[in-house]
Design an enzyme around this catalytic site. Structure first.
Site, mmCIF file in Angstrom:
data_model
loop_
_atom_site.group_PDB
_atom_site.id
_atom_site.type_symbol
_atom_site.label_atom_id
_atom_site.label_comp_id
_atom_site.label_asym_id
_atom_site.label_seq_id
_atom_site.Cartn_x
_atom_site.Cartn_y
_atom_site.Cartn_z
ATOM 1 N N HIS A 32 -3.049 28.784 -19.366
ATOM 2 C CA HIS A 32 -4.046 29.775 -18.937
ATOM 3 C C HIS A 32 -3.939 30.068 -17.311
ATOM 4 C CE1 HIS A 32 -6.645 28.623 -22.607
ATOM 5 N NE2 HIS A 32 -5.805 29.631 -22.944
ATOM 6 N N HIS A 37 -4.847 35.051 -34.358
ATOM 7 C CA HIS A 37 -5.304 35.032 -32.924
ATOM 8 C C HIS A 37 -4.102 35.815 -32.172
ATOM 9 C CE1 HIS A 37 -7.170 33.737 -29.432
ATOM 10 N NE2 HIS A 37 -6.654 32.682 -29.264
ATOM 11 N N GLU A 42 -4.135 35.885 -28.657
ATOM 12 C CA GLU A 42 -3.634 35.371 -27.450
ATOM 13 C C GLU A 42 -2.131 35.392 -27.424
ATOM 14 O OE1 GLU A 42 -6.014 32.156 -26.078
ATOM 15 O OE2 GLU A 42 -5.282 32.287 -23.823
ATOM 16 N N ASP A 80 0.151 33.360 -26.343
ATOM 17 C CA ASP A 80 1.014 31.873 -27.083
ATOM 18 C C ASP A 80 1.226 31.959 -28.363
ATOM 19 O OD1 ASP A 80 -2.050 31.793 -27.084
ATOM 20 O OD2 ASP A 80 -1.758 29.442 -26.749
ATOM 21 N N HIS A 90 -11.635 30.577 -30.518
ATOM 22 C CA HIS A 90 -12.205 30.767 -29.422
ATOM 23 C C HIS A 90 -12.235 32.009 -28.889
ATOM 24 C CE1 HIS A 90 -8.936 30.569 -26.131
ATOM 25 N NE2 HIS A 90 -8.250 30.717 -27.384
ATOM 26 N N ASP A 109 -6.102 27.732 -33.102
ATOM 27 C CA ASP A 109 -6.166 26.891 -31.756
ATOM 28 C C ASP A 109 -7.383 25.714 -32.335
ATOM 29 O OD1 ASP A 109 -4.900 27.953 -29.739
ATOM 30 O OD2 ASP A 109 -6.515 29.565 -29.328
ATOM 31 N N TYR A 148 -9.139 19.078 -25.192
ATOM 32 C CA TYR A 148 -9.122 20.643 -25.665
ATOM 33 C C TYR A 148 -10.515 21.042 -26.038
ATOM 34 C CZ TYR A 148 -6.890 24.605 -27.991
ATOM 35 O OH TYR A 148 -6.551 25.810 -28.248
ATOM 36 N N HIS A 178 -1.388 24.412 -32.288
ATOM 37 C CA HIS A 178 -0.944 23.536 -31.258
ATOM 38 C C HIS A 178 -0.786 22.071 -31.704
ATOM 39 C CE1 HIS A 178 -1.114 26.947 -28.146
ATOM 40 N NE2 HIS A 178 -2.773 26.759 -28.403
HETATM 41 FE FE1 FEO Z 1 -6.091 31.047 -27.761
HETATM 42 FE FE2 FEO Z 1 -3.545 28.978 -28.164
HETATM 43 O O1 FEO Z 1 -4.637 30.468 -27.867
#
Ligand code: FEO
Length: 400
Positions: free
Chosen positions: A23, A79, A81, A83, A145, A164, A192, A225
């Site tokens: 981030h 998701h 995002e 990544d 999230h 996530d 996290y 992750h």
């Molecule tokens: Fe919200 Fe691992 O991205």
């Protein structure tokens, strides 16, 4: 690298051993991370999530070794995002018409990221996708999230792909919770949670209760992750429930920054005072200009009380103090007590400013704090020790 995690499912993601900032610079990844992508093969074949864009070419090239890309019937984007969606442009160049299943916000966000008119299929909680012998069940996880977040459950194999949620930035080729060092694993999991999910505590509780009420058989939780929860997978859901309920250990965290050591000396004298009264309390002390901010936030998350100190400079506080206060404010901690301290030369506003900022951050400030002029002498240090001792008296049972 790819490996089988169950009869029908292969892990086809990427372990990122070297990443240290996430981030931007907002999240430190001391132990790297992984971007977990999963290939499900039944009568239909599904790819669940992808990897971060810098690994897009490598990801697609490795995926081709696993399967003819044209045999992928569906893509699930839990998701948007980058990544997890970053390899989509590379992949969609090869299979442009493959349907992408995601939430309504997922489609909106993916369009805004990549500006492509891909074949989005919008799903909501309870929708299913038949794969042959098994099926996928979609569960929206709004604000866990992001507004687009979603979980996907695979029947038969009994796997929850949680994206996530329940993840950790923790690179390990061992990949399962019963194989890795559990102290490291839970440290990364709580870090996290503390740094990313704290603002959404109420939603975490609601979502986990909702999932538990479905009584789904659960053999694995596969986040996007870090490692996979295979041994007693519900243990991480139970931990999340504990963490979501304004979690506190028997800990006080002291955070300070100092120009010429006076505020550091005050911090240590206050700690001595607390310890003199109660030897069972864990006291952790951090110079905010020298320690990782996410590690400090993790300790704040665990604490019943936080003390924040800064010298006064230009009628304000030192920049690392301002930064950590801003970060703490954004996370919206609840049920924690706090106080301020600091040294000063003439104007001495820092303690008042910190006290106000702590209030704005949702902490219950137990007093107006303590400030000492220039370098504290023995009398001043005794005052700091007494301040530490008074903390025990003020918050009583709550820190025992
Ligand atoms: Fe919200 Fe691992 O991205």
């Amino acid at each position: 690298m790819s490996f089988k995690i169950s009869d029908k499912v292969d892990w086809v993601g990427k372990i990122d051993w070297e990443i240290r900032d996430y981030h931007g610079k907002e999240y430190s990844t001391h132990k790297g991370t992984s971007y977990n992508s999963y290939l499900v093969r039944d009568e239909k074949t599904v790819l669940i999530d992808t990897v971060w864009e810098p690994f897009g070419k490598e990801f697609v090239s490795n995926l081709k070794k696993e399967i003819d890309l044209n045999k992928i019937d569906y893509i699930i984007a839990n998701h948007s995002e980058v990544d997890h969606s970053g390899a989509l442009p590379e992949l969609m160049r090869e299979i442009p018409n493959t349907p992408i299943y995601c939430t309504k916000n997922g489609a909106k966000f993916l369009k805004a990221h990549y500006h492509k008119d891909w074949n989005f299929i919008v799903v909501k909680t309870g929708d299913t996708l038949d794969l042959g012998k098994s099926k996928l069940v979609f569960i929206e996880a709004r604000m866990l999230h992001w507004p687009d977040s979603m979980f996907t459950y695979l029947t038969g194999e009994n796997i929850l792909f949680s994206n996530d949620a329940f993840g950790q930035h923790y690179a390990s080729e061992l990949m399962y919770n019963d194989k890795v060092d559990n102290a490291e694993l839970f440290q990364e999991a709580i870090k996290y949670y503390a740094n990313i999910l704290t603002p959404f505590n109420a939603l975490v509780i609601k979502k986990i209760e909702e999932i538990l009420s479905l009584n789904l058989p659960l053999d694995m939780i596969c986040p996007s992750h870090g490692i996979i929860w295979k041994e007693n997978p519900l243990q991480i859901a139970n931990k999340y429930m504990e963490w979501a309920k304004d979690y506190k250990e028997n800990q006080v965290t002291i955070i300070y920054d100092t120009m010429w050591n006076a505020t550091r000396i005050m911090a240590e004298a206050i700690a001595d005072g607390i310890k003199e009264v109660n030897k069972d309390i864990t006291i952790k002390i951090f110079n905010s200009s020298k320690n990782d901010k996410n590690d400090i936030v993790t300790e704040v998350f665990k604490s019943k009380m936080v003390l924040v100190g800064s010298s006064t400079i230009n009628n304000g506080v030192l920049s690392s103090t301002a930064a950590i206060l801003e970060m703490i404010k954004g996370l919206g901690f609840k049920g924690k007590k706090a106080a301020a301290f600091g040294s000063y030369g003439w104007s001495g506003e820092s303690v008042k400013i910190i006290t106000e900022e702590l209030k704005k951050a949702g902490f219950e400030t137990i007093n107006d704090g303590i400030r000492e002029m220039w370098n504290p002498d023995e009398v001043a240090l005794d005052r700091c020790k007494d301040f530490g001792k008074s903390i025990e008296k003020i918050i009583g049972e709550t820190i025992k």
